[in-house]
Write an enzyme that holds these catalytic residues in place. Structure first.
Site, PDB file in Angstrom:
ATOM      1  N   ASN A  10       0.876  -1.183   0.000  1.00  0.00           N
ATOM      2  CA  ASN A  10       0.000   0.000   0.000  1.00  0.00           C
ATOM      3  C   ASN A  10       0.908   1.225   0.000  1.00  0.00           C
ATOM      4  OD1 ASN A  10      -1.822   2.031   0.475  1.00  0.00           O
ATOM      5  ND2 ASN A  10      -2.438   1.320   2.519  1.00  0.00           N
ATOM      6  N   LYS A  12       0.053   4.249  -0.187  1.00  0.00           N
ATOM      7  CA  LYS A  12      -0.589   5.411   0.468  1.00  0.00           C
ATOM      8  C   LYS A  12      -0.404   6.672  -0.393  1.00  0.00           C
ATOM      9  CE  LYS A  12      -0.173   3.066   4.871  1.00  0.00           C
ATOM     10  NZ  LYS A  12      -0.012   3.125   6.316  1.00  0.00           N
ATOM     11  N   HIS A 104      -9.486   1.213   5.234  1.00  0.00           N
ATOM     12  CA  HIS A 104      -8.198   1.377   5.911  1.00  0.00           C
ATOM     13  C   HIS A 104      -8.399   2.301   7.121  1.00  0.00           C
ATOM     14  CE1 HIS A 104      -4.040   2.365   6.742  1.00  0.00           C
ATOM     15  NE2 HIS A 104      -3.696   1.327   6.000  1.00  0.00           N
ATOM     16  N   GLU A 106      -6.740   4.636   8.196  1.00  0.00           N
ATOM     17  CA  GLU A 106      -6.500   6.060   7.912  1.00  0.00           C
ATOM     18  C   GLU A 106      -7.740   6.697   7.287  1.00  0.00           C
ATOM     19  OE1 GLU A 106      -2.887   5.344   5.730  1.00  0.00           O
ATOM     20  OE2 GLU A 106      -1.922   4.727   7.592  1.00  0.00           O
ATOM     21  N   GLU A 176      -5.088  -5.002  10.605  1.00  0.00           N
ATOM     22  CA  GLU A 176      -4.026  -4.024  10.834  1.00  0.00           C
ATOM     23  C   GLU A 176      -4.262  -3.301  12.161  1.00  0.00           C
ATOM     24  OE1 GLU A 176      -2.158  -2.773   6.794  1.00  0.00           O
ATOM     25  OE2 GLU A 176      -3.893  -1.501   7.146  1.00  0.00           O
ATOM     26  N   GLY A 182       2.911   2.066  10.880  1.00  0.00           N
ATOM     27  CA  GLY A 182       3.870   3.159  10.733  1.00  0.00           C
ATOM     28  C   GLY A 182       4.641   3.484  11.999  1.00  0.00           C
ATOM     29  N   SER A 222       3.740  -2.355  10.232  1.00  0.00           N
ATOM     30  CA  SER A 222       5.205  -2.423  10.387  1.00  0.00           C
ATOM     31  C   SER A 222       5.809  -3.752   9.936  1.00  0.00           C
ATOM     32  CB  SER A 222       5.621  -2.090  11.833  1.00  0.00           C
ATOM     33  OG  SER A 222       5.217  -0.770  12.158  1.00  0.00           O
TER      34      SER A 222
HETATM   35  P1  13P Z   1       3.239   0.193   7.694  1.00  0.00           P
HETATM   36  O1  13P Z   1       3.734  -1.069   7.066  1.00  0.00           O
HETATM   37  O2  13P Z   1       3.976   1.418   7.230  1.00  0.00           O
HETATM   38  O3  13P Z   1       3.120   0.087   9.167  1.00  0.00           O
HETATM   39  O4  13P Z   1       1.728   0.417   7.128  1.00  0.00           O
HETATM   40  C1  13P Z   1       0.828  -0.607   7.222  1.00  0.00           C
HETATM   41  C2  13P Z   1      -0.384  -0.214   6.478  1.00  0.00           C
HETATM   42  O5  13P Z   1      -1.114   0.658   6.889  1.00  0.00           O
HETATM   43  C3  13P Z   1      -0.674  -0.910   5.220  1.00  0.00           C
HETATM   44  O6  13P Z   1      -1.961  -0.629   4.759  1.00  0.00           O
END
Ligand code: 13P
Length: 264
Positions: A10, A12, A104, A106, A176, A182, A222
């Site tokens: 992803n 983002k 997601h 976010e 997740e 992150g 992560s």
């Molecule tokens: P990270 O791997 O940067 O923690 O992000 C995970 C994520 O949100 C994938 O959709």
């Protein structure tokens, strides 16, 4: 039941078109040497503006381009209309997507997406012939309050509401934990596997045993080249949704390589 692993990146809100193409080329040149069943399903989710750019370098000349599927990071549930700033499932499909990530954390957190909206999106994606990657996960406060399972079960029941067992079976879920996204703090693999098993039980309850056996459930948060082998060794973790480590060809390719060591 053996489920084909998925390694999904992803991206983002990162990378201009030229950068996206370059990174995609870096992944192509790695995957070209491998074939299924060894090679997992590899999925890349660029920004909307880079969907056509990465698809323009997909081909079946032996360069590996046809071994990578493309996902959108979001969509609207309506086919068309006055929804400024949105894209439909048909548009994502037209831009070359086979998958669409929905729900997601976010999007839930910063854009107020609700379980009901995510359910409408999942239905629209399946009706349009694409596959939803449905995200779920708990906050640190929810984990500390001991309501992780309850919260995630609610998210999954809502997301899958009214969807046929056949459609649930081909869908993908990504667990997740928000506190692991992150942050560099990976969820312990045994605990991630426990939650994913719990999700599979919820799927069994709503869509039956065949759907629960078939649906692929990924871990995200992560994920790094150093964590993936242990994660993939767990009974119920079917792959990874990778954020930060998918933004460099070296680390993403190493995650794919390490997955192949476990899931042959
Ligand atoms: P990270 O791997 O940067 O923690 O992000 C995970 C994520 O949100 C994938 O959709």
């Amino acid at each position: 039941m053996s489920r084909k692993p998925i390694i999904a990146g992803n991206w983002k809100m990162n990378l201009l078109q030229s950068e996206a193409k370059e990174l995609f080329e870096g992944i192509k040149s790695f995957v070209k040497d491998y074939t299924a069943p060894q090679l997992p399903t590899v999925i890349i989710a660029p920004t909307f503006t880079s969907l056509c750019a990465v698809n323009s370098v997909k081909c079946d000349c032996g360069c590996g381009g046809n071994k990578i599927s493309v996902a959108a990071q979001n969509c609207h549930w309506e086919n068309s209309g006055a929804y400024t700033g949105e894209i439909s499932v048909a548009m994502a499909k037209d831009a070359g997507c086979d998958y669409i990530i929905i729900g997601h954390s976010e999007r839930r957190q910063y854009f107020s997406e609700t379980d009901e909206m995510i359910n409408k999106k999942a239905k629209a994606i399946l009706a349009g012939g694409l596959i939803p990657i449905i995200c779920c996960g708990e906050t640190l406060e929810q984990r500390e309050a001991g309501i992780t399972d309850e919260h995630i079960a609610t998210q999954i029941r809502a997301a899958l509401s009214g969807i046929s067992s056949e459609d649930v079976a081909k869908s993908v879920i990504a667990y997740e934990p928000i506190w692991a996204i992150g942050t560099g703090k990976t969820c312990d693999s045994v605990e991630a596997n426990r939650v994913i098993k719990m999700i599979r039980n919820v799927v069994k309850d709503v869509a039956g045993v065949d759907a629960a056996d078939s649906i692929r459930i990924l871990y995200g948060g992560s994920v790094k080249p150093s964590t993936i082998e242990e994660q993939m060794s767990q009974s119920d973790i079917d792959g990874a949704l990778v954020g930060g480590a998918s933004l460099k060809a070296d680390s993403f390719n190493e995650i794919i390589a390490n997955t192949m060591k476990v899931a042959v």
